[in-house]
Design an enzyme around this catalytic site. Structure first.
Site, PDB file in Angstrom:
ATOM      1  N   ASN A 111       0.721  -0.965  -0.219  1.00  0.00           N
ATOM      2  CA  ASN A 111       0.068   0.196   0.196  1.00  0.00           C
ATOM      3  C   ASN A 111       0.949   1.473  -0.084  1.00  0.00           C
ATOM      4  O   ASN A 111       1.859   1.325   0.709  1.00  0.00           O
ATOM      5  CB  ASN A 111      -0.839  -0.032   1.259  1.00  0.00           C
ATOM      6  N   HIS A 158       0.953   5.837   2.136  1.00  0.00           N
ATOM      7  CA  HIS A 158       1.690   7.062   3.068  1.00  0.00           C
ATOM      8  C   HIS A 158       2.900   7.649   2.422  1.00  0.00           C
ATOM      9  O   HIS A 158       3.626   8.439   2.944  1.00  0.00           O
ATOM     10  CB  HIS A 158       1.870   6.463   4.394  1.00  0.00           C
ATOM     11  N   HIS A 205      -5.334   3.786  -1.747  1.00  0.00           N
ATOM     12  CA  HIS A 205      -6.787   4.209  -1.208  1.00  0.00           C
ATOM     13  C   HIS A 205      -7.123   5.718  -1.668  1.00  0.00           C
ATOM     14  O   HIS A 205      -6.419   6.351  -1.145  1.00  0.00           O
ATOM     15  CB  HIS A 205      -6.732   3.791   0.498  1.00  0.00           C
ATOM     16  N   ARG A 240      -8.899   8.288  -0.775  1.00  0.00           N
ATOM     17  CA  ARG A 240     -10.083   8.762   0.151  1.00  0.00           C
ATOM     18  C   ARG A 240     -11.008   9.792  -0.298  1.00  0.00           C
ATOM     19  O   ARG A 240     -10.342  10.537  -1.360  1.00  0.00           O
ATOM     20  CB  ARG A 240      -9.170   9.115   1.093  1.00  0.00           C
ATOM     21  N   ARG A 294      -6.807  12.992   1.389  1.00  0.00           N
ATOM     22  CA  ARG A 294      -5.439  13.512   2.133  1.00  0.00           C
ATOM     23  C   ARG A 294      -4.365  12.759   1.664  1.00  0.00           C
ATOM     24  O   ARG A 294      -3.347  13.202   2.078  1.00  0.00           O
ATOM     25  CB  ARG A 294      -5.977  12.899   3.528  1.00  0.00           C
ATOM     26  N   GLU A 339      -8.634   0.817  -3.500  1.00  0.00           N
ATOM     27  CA  GLU A 339      -9.445   0.943  -2.177  1.00  0.00           C
ATOM     28  C   GLU A 339     -10.253   2.123  -2.590  1.00  0.00           C
ATOM     29  O   GLU A 339      -9.883   3.257  -2.783  1.00  0.00           O
ATOM     30  CB  GLU A 339      -8.709   0.978  -0.793  1.00  0.00           C
ATOM     31  N   THR A 358      -8.611   3.856   9.062  1.00  0.00           N
ATOM     32  CA  THR A 358      -9.785   3.043   8.698  1.00  0.00           C
ATOM     33  C   THR A 358     -10.258   2.329   9.998  1.00  0.00           C
ATOM     34  O   THR A 358      -9.542   1.267  10.318  1.00  0.00           O
ATOM     35  CB  THR A 358      -9.784   1.934   7.232  1.00  0.00           C
ATOM     36  N   GLU A 416     -11.455  -9.036   2.213  1.00  0.00           N
ATOM     37  CA  GLU A 416     -10.165  -8.692   3.056  1.00  0.00           C
ATOM     38  C   GLU A 416     -10.576  -8.491   4.591  1.00  0.00           C
ATOM     39  O   GLU A 416     -11.361  -7.497   5.019  1.00  0.00           O
ATOM     40  CB  GLU A 416      -9.402  -7.380   2.574  1.00  0.00           C
ATOM     41  N   HIS A 441      -4.287  -4.424   7.664  1.00  0.00           N
ATOM     42  CA  HIS A 441      -4.297  -3.276   8.362  1.00  0.00           C
ATOM     43  C   HIS A 441      -3.543  -3.290   9.424  1.00  0.00           C
ATOM     44  O   HIS A 441      -3.760  -4.230  10.237  1.00  0.00           O
ATOM     45  CB  HIS A 441      -5.716  -2.751   8.592  1.00  0.00           C
TER      46      HIS A 441
HETATM   47  C1  LIG Z   1      -8.390   0.506   4.224  1.00  0.00           C
HETATM   48  C2  LIG Z   1      -7.184   0.373   4.821  1.00  0.00           C
HETATM   49  O1  LIG Z   1      -6.846  -0.401   5.643  1.00  0.00           O
HETATM   50  C3  LIG Z   1      -6.047   1.324   4.125  1.00  0.00           C
HETATM   51  O2  LIG Z   1      -6.396   1.908   2.918  1.00  0.00           O
HETATM   52  C4  LIG Z   1      -5.693   2.274   5.125  1.00  0.00           C
HETATM   53  O3  LIG Z   1      -6.909   2.984   5.512  1.00  0.00           O
HETATM   54  C5  LIG Z   1      -4.962   3.206   4.732  1.00  0.00           C
HETATM   55  O4  LIG Z   1      -4.259   4.059   5.573  1.00  0.00           O
HETATM   56  P1  LIG Z   1      -5.223   5.378   6.224  1.00  0.00           P
HETATM   57  O5  LIG Z   1      -6.262   4.679   6.791  1.00  0.00           O
HETATM   58  O6  LIG Z   1      -4.230   6.197   6.876  1.00  0.00           O
HETATM   59  O7  LIG Z   1      -5.748   6.174   4.944  1.00  0.00           O
HETATM   60  N1  LIG Z   2      -6.124  -2.686   3.554  1.00  0.00           N
HETATM   61  C1  LIG Z   2      -5.203  -2.514   4.387  1.00  0.00           C
HETATM   62  C2  LIG Z   2      -3.908  -1.702   3.587  1.00  0.00           C
HETATM   63  O1  LIG Z   2      -3.859  -1.530   2.667  1.00  0.00           O
HETATM   64  C3  LIG Z   2      -2.716  -1.338   4.609  1.00  0.00           C
HETATM   65  O2  LIG Z   2      -2.980  -0.757   5.761  1.00  0.00           O
HETATM   66  P1  LIG Z   2      -1.855  -0.416   6.581  1.00  0.00           P
HETATM   67  O3  LIG Z   2      -0.833  -1.360   6.735  1.00  0.00           O
HETATM   68  O4  LIG Z   2      -1.309   0.944   6.094  1.00  0.00           O
HETATM   69  O5  LIG Z   2      -2.388  -0.315   8.110  1.00  0.00           O
END
Ligand SMILES: CC(=O)[C@@H](O)[C@H](O)COP(=O)(O)O
Ligand SMILES: NCC(=O)COP(=O)(O)O
Length: 252
Positions: free
Chosen positions: A16, A19, A52, A54, A58, A79, A110, A160, A199
């Site tokens: 992912n 960040h 994701h 959002r 953000r 996402e 989330t 998931e 997550h």
């Molecule tokens: C759905 C999920 O778990 C991820 O997309 C996560 O939400 C990404 O990080 P943020 O929640 O900080 O946007």
């Molecule tokens: N769906 C969870 C994801 O994509 C990553 O979550 P995280 O490792 O940033 O908490």
């Protein structure tokens, strides 16, 4: 398993990149570039790239998704919230996978799984619209029997499981959360679903989850981005993938 990683399928890693974009946006610069991070992650062993979009934009922006889609050698797992704007956008991009997630505008991250039981009609309509475009749909849900049954009932082929509660817990509470995830995996398999998880997973809590044999893919972001500051981006991806694969092979 990806073209770049022909040794699989043992367990897939979705990296992912949200960040990376968070850091970029903190200063309004063009760096660090999440697209570059995604392509390097693929080279380092990622089996797919998760991002994701959002509603408040953000971190990931629409332009990131559009730029990344034609460049990926693996696959995109986009996402998105269950809103008409997001579903229409996803249908234009046509990623391989869309993971429908719950969203609260003010949350730090989330907080829980999508309530498929309560929003059955809306989720079912979203699944249908996405599937009509050839997109595989995953639902980001808690390891709850009723939610998993509802996911199967709305026609989603993938779930998931939200591992946030497991990741946040300690000691006996964490063992209880792990058992909940294991039960969720069993229910998912019984319903004929592909079961992913993610997550809050990091380098010392991922092992117990990766050892669950029927989990197909883990999506991990924050911990990899954080570790990359010290280890370098590709090393951080490689290390996570190596831990997951070694754990899975050891658990067999
Ligand atoms: C759905 C999920 O778990 C991820 O997309 C996560 O939400 C990404 O990080 P943020 O929640 O900080 O946007
Ligand atoms: N769906 C969870 C994801 O994509 C990553 O979550 P995280 O490792 O940033 O908490």
């Amino acid at each position: 398993m990806s073209f770049l990683n022909p040794v699989g399928p043992v367990i897939d890693l979705g990296v992912n990149i949200d960040h990376v974009a968070t850091l970029r946006n903190a200063r309004g610069t063009v760096y660090p570039d999440p697209i570059r991070a995604a392509l390097l992650a693929e080279q380092a062993g990622a089996d797919c790239i998760t991002l994701h979009l959002r509603e408040d934009r953000r971190h990931i922006k629409d332009a990131d998704v559009l730029a990344l889609a034609p460049q990926l050698a693996t696959r995109m797992n986009l996402e998105a919230a269950v809103t008409q704007e997001m579903i229409d956008f996803a249908c234009r991009v046509k990623p391989a996978d869309v993971c429908l997630v719950p969203e609260k505008r003010t949350e730090v991250t989330t907080e829980g799984g999508l309530d498929v039981v309560r929003y059955h009609k809306e989720v079912e309509a979203a699944v249908k619209q996405l599937q009509a475009e050839g997109i595989r749909v995953s639902l980001f849900i808690d390891a709850d029997e009723a939610q998993i049954a509802a996911a199967a009932a709305v026609g989603a082929p993938v779930i998931e499981l939200h591992t946030g509660a497991y990741a946040d817990a300690e000691g006996a509470a964490q063992i209880a959360e792990l058992e909940r995830v294991k039960a969720g995996v069993r229910w998912g398999v019984q319903h004929g679903l592909k079961v992913n998880a993610g997550h809050g997973l990091h380098y010392t809590n991922v092992q117990a989850i990766a050892a669950i044999p029927d989990i197909a893919e883990l999506n991990i972001g924050h911990a990899i981005v954080a570790h990359s500051i010290f280890a370098g981006w590709e090393n951080a991806v490689r290390e996570m993938k190596a831990i997951m694969v070694a754990t899975r092979l050891g658990a067999k």
